[in-house]
Design a protein around this motif. Structure first.
Motif, mmCIF file in Angstrom:
data_model
loop_
_atom_site.group_PDB
_atom_site.id
_atom_site.type_symbol
_atom_site.label_atom_id
_atom_site.label_comp_id
_atom_site.label_asym_id
_atom_site.label_seq_id
_atom_site.Cartn_x
_atom_site.Cartn_y
_atom_site.Cartn_z
ATOM 1 N N ASP A 140 59.291 18.308 22.999
ATOM 2 C CA ASP A 140 58.425 18.692 21.882
ATOM 3 C C ASP A 140 59.248 19.178 20.695
ATOM 4 O OD1 ASP A 140 56.287 18.086 23.479
ATOM 5 O OD2 ASP A 140 56.042 20.154 24.192
ATOM 6 N N LEU A 141 60.298 19.898 20.996
ATOM 7 C CA LEU A 141 61.153 20.394 19.905
ATOM 8 C C LEU A 141 61.847 19.240 19.176
ATOM 9 C CD1 LEU A 141 62.753 23.512 21.603
ATOM 10 C CD2 LEU A 141 61.011 23.493 19.829
ATOM 11 N N ARG A 142 62.241 18.214 19.921
ATOM 12 C CA ARG A 142 62.890 17.052 19.275
ATOM 13 C C ARG A 142 61.916 16.334 18.334
ATOM 14 N NH1 ARG A 142 66.249 14.445 24.408
ATOM 15 N NH2 ARG A 142 67.895 16.074 24.450
ATOM 16 N N LYS A 143 60.671 16.173 18.819
ATOM 17 C CA LYS A 143 59.669 15.550 17.940
ATOM 18 C C LYS A 143 59.462 16.386 16.684
ATOM 19 C CE LYS A 143 57.150 13.370 21.743
ATOM 20 N NZ LYS A 143 55.869 13.299 22.492
ATOM 21 N N GLN A 144 59.397 17.679 16.864
ATOM 22 C CA GLN A 144 59.228 18.547 15.700
ATOM 23 C C GLN A 144 60.423 18.454 14.757
ATOM 24 O OE1 GLN A 144 58.466 22.507 17.053
ATOM 25 N NE2 GLN A 144 56.528 21.978 18.056
ATOM 26 N N VAL A 145 61.631 18.289 15.340
ATOM 27 C CA VAL A 145 62.836 18.154 14.507
ATOM 28 C C VAL A 145 62.771 16.878 13.678
ATOM 29 C CG1 VAL A 145 65.317 17.724 14.616
ATOM 30 C CG2 VAL A 145 64.323 19.595 15.920
ATOM 31 N N LYS A 146 62.312 15.784 14.298
ATOM 32 C CA LYS A 146 62.181 14.533 13.535
ATOM 33 C C LYS A 146 61.182 14.695 12.394
ATOM 34 C CE LYS A 146 63.379 11.405 17.336
ATOM 35 N NZ LYS A 146 62.898 10.304 18.210
ATOM 36 N N THR A 147 60.041 15.308 12.702
ATOM 37 C CA THR A 147 59.037 15.527 11.655
ATOM 38 C C THR A 147 59.593 16.400 10.536
ATOM 39 O OG1 THR A 147 57.346 15.421 13.374
ATOM 40 C CG2 THR A 147 56.683 16.286 11.222
ATOM 41 N N LEU A 148 60.320 17.402 10.912
ATOM 42 C CA LEU A 148 60.909 18.290 9.906
ATOM 43 C C LEU A 148 61.971 17.580 9.072
ATOM 44 C CD1 LEU A 148 61.251 21.585 11.978
ATOM 45 C CD2 LEU A 148 59.660 21.143 10.109
ATOM 46 N N GLN A 149 62.725 16.660 9.712
ATOM 47 C CA GLN A 149 63.719 15.899 8.941
ATOM 48 C C GLN A 149 63.049 15.019 7.885
ATOM 49 O OE1 GLN A 149 65.999 13.792 11.854
ATOM 50 N NE2 GLN A 149 67.313 15.582 12.372
ATOM 51 N N GLU A 150 61.951 14.350 8.291
ATOM 52 C CA GLU A 150 61.225 13.530 7.315
ATOM 53 C C GLU A 150 60.679 14.392 6.177
ATOM 54 O OE1 GLU A 150 58.274 11.595 9.569
ATOM 55 O OE2 GLU A 150 59.656 10.243 10.643
ATOM 56 N N THR A 151 60.091 15.523 6.555
ATOM 57 C CA THR A 151 59.569 16.428 5.521
ATOM 58 C C THR A 151 60.689 16.943 4.617
ATOM 59 O OG1 THR A 151 57.907 17.131 7.116
ATOM 60 C CG2 THR A 151 58.155 18.474 5.138
#
Length: 560
Positions: free
Chosen positions: A335-346
């Motif tokens: 879950d943290l990795r998915k959140q990291v990807k989303t945060l990178q895009e943002t």
């Protein structure tokens, strides 16, 4: 022969014995009696020597030395010493002290109570026999006198019996404690037997000395008797003589004394053999005491090892809980990795927006300099406008005041003209009546003149002078009253003019402030309209408009 024994030594109390033990530390502060220990300085220095790491220099510096008879400072020092001892027992040794062993510090400071001081010294003794240098302190205890050793050992046993360990359910630790208690009991029994043997040896030595003295006296007496016998050898032939009787009697006594001497020699040999056996037993007891001491040291070492193992066990349990936490965190890693990807895009989107905002900020900075120039020009124009408005209002006020004076003068002129016309009419009427009266008064003139001259002659001179002086004073008072009233009226008129002038200035400032407020409200409305027009743009444009809004607000605030 009756043997003499030394008087028995008085039994030392717990406090006195522990004071003697405390003197082995060679402290800088005196510790010869109970009174010198009530300030707590010597006890703090002893604790510092027992464990330098725990009772360090910073802790020792908190103990005040120059006390005198101030019992409050003494109580403070004793409280710090007791707190340090309790923390040493609880945190370093892992033990809890029984309530029976905690001393009453008030009795020590106020009454120098030896019983309460003995409890405090007993706690310090427990710190010494449980610290890292306990072997050294135990050897120092063994160098003391037998009576002092006995009291100190009893104090250690009492302290150990009343201590409550932090984990009493541990069977191995309880067994070691039982072994240590048994070792201490055996040690006390050995010390008691040693004391008895020492006293018995002293008694035997005294008996041997007394018998030796008695033997020497008998030998000297025998020699003297032999000399007398040689001298009186000639008179011994006749048994009926007095000398022969004395000789036979002395010979009987000599034989008895020789038999007693032989008997005492035999008893001496028996006592010597018994003393050798007791010395062998004493050596065996000393070896047994050494074995028990080594066993006690091993018990202490095992106890320390158990404490270390217990601490290691607690640490292992904490590490296990930490591992469980980390395992739970690893489960949430996806879950943290998915959140990291989303945060990178943002973050990428925010970076593009930041670049555009920086460009707009540069433009806004350029426009800000122009706005600052315009602001300064507007401020200069406003200041000029306000000064001109004040000047115009002042001139208008002066004009108004002059007009009021002009109107007042015109009214005064009209009033004077009317008064002049009325006076002319009155004058004409008086003139006509005067002409009529002249004819009537000519006949009476002569009579009246003679009458006035007669009255003047009749009035005394003093009354005439008083009457003239009073008329003059009356006239001067009327003139003075008219002058003061005129001055007061002028002052009030001047104050009224100043109030009118100040009111005019305030009205001018109020009018200028209202005009400025209307202008600012108009600017705010224009800015709100422009912001509402730009509100439907994208996010980047809204942020740039937000920056413009801050810039315009920064321009408006100094103007206010």
């Amino acid at each position: 022969m009756e043997e003499t024994r030394p008087p028995p030594q008085a039994a030392l109390s717990l406090c006195d014995s522990l004071v003697i033990w405390l003197q082995t530390f060679n402290t800088a502060a005196p510790c010869q009696d109970v009174k010198q220990l009530t300030n707590g300085v010597a006890m703090a220095q002893v604790l510092h020597q027992i464990d330098v790491a725990w009772f360090n220099e910073s802790w020792l510096s908190r103990i005040k030395e120059d006390i005198g008879d101030n019992w409050r400072i003494k109580a403070s020092n004793l409280k710090k010493v007791l707190q340090g001892i309790m923390s040493y027992y609880n945190e370093f040794l892992g033990q809890q002290v029984s309530e029976e062993l905690i001393p009453d510090l008030t009795q020590i400071t106020e009454c120098a109570d030896s019983v309460e001081l003995g409890r405090l010294l007993q706690l310090i003794l427990g710190c010494a026999v449980n610290c890292e240098k306990k072997q050294e302190h135990i050897q120092n205890i063994m160098t003391l006198e037998e009576s002092v050793q006995h009291v100190v050992m009893t104090a250690i046993q009492e302290l150990m019996s009343k201590e409550i360990l932090s984990s009493p359910t541990n069977d191995a630790l309880g067994e070691l404690e039982q072994q240590l208690k048994r070792a201490l009991e055996d040690l006390q029994e050995a010390l008691a037997e040693k004391e008895e043997l020492r006293q018995r040896c002293q008694e035997l030595d005294m008996q041997v000395t007394a018998l030796q003295d008695e033997k020497n006296s008998l030998v000297s007496e025998n020699e003297m008797m032999n000399e007398k016998l040689d001298q009186l050898d000639g008179s011994f032939d006749d048994p009926n003589t007095m000398v022969a009787k004395k000789y036979f009697h002395a010979q009987l006594q000599l034989e008895q004394l020789q038999e007693e001497n032989f008997r005492l020699e035999a008893a001496k040999d028996d006592y010597r053999v018994h003393c050798e056996e007791l010395e062998k037993q004493l050596i065996e007891f000393q070896h047994r005491n050494d074995e028990l001491t080594s066993l006690a040291e091993e018990t202490r070492a095992l106890k320390d090892e158990i404490d270390v193992l217990r601490a290691t066990s607690d640490k292992a349990s904490k590490l296990e809980s930490t591992v469980e936490v980390y395992r739970q965190k690893l489960q949430d890693l996806n879950d943290l990795r998915k959140q990291v990807k989303t945060l990178q895009e943002t973050n990428m989107m925010y970076m593009h927006n930041t670049v555009s905002l920086e460009e707009e900020l540069k433009k806004a900075n350029a426009a800000r300099t122009q706005l600052e120039t315009y602001k300064r020009q507007v401020q200069d124009l406003h200041s000029k406008l306000s000064s001109e408005s004040k000047r115009a209002d002042t001139l208008a006020f002066e004009m108004k005041r002059l007009e009021e004076k002009h109107e007042a003068l015109l009214k005064e002129k009209e009033r004077l003209i009317e008064q002049r016309d009325a006076l002319k009419e009155t004058n004409e009427e008086l003139r006509c009546s005067q002409v009529q009266q002249d004819h009537l008064n000519q006949a009476d003139a002569s009579a009246t003149k003679s009458y006035e001259n007669l009255a003047a002659e009749i009035m005394p001179v003093e009354y005439r002078e008083v009457f003239i002086r009073l008329q003059h004073e009356n006239k001067m008072l009327r003139l003075q009253q008219e002058g003061t009233e005129n001055e007061r009226i002028e002052e009030l008129q001047e104050q009224l003019e100043q109030k009118h002038r100040r009111m005019n200035e305030l009205e001018t400032e109020q009018r200028l402030s209202k005009e400025r407020i209307r202008e600012l409200q108009q600017q705010i409305e224009d800015l709100q309209k422009s912001l509402q027009e730009h509100g439907a743009k994208p996010e980047g444009e809204s942020k740039s408009s937000h920056a413009w809004r801050h810039l315009i607000c920064a321009y408006i605030r100094p103007a206010n």
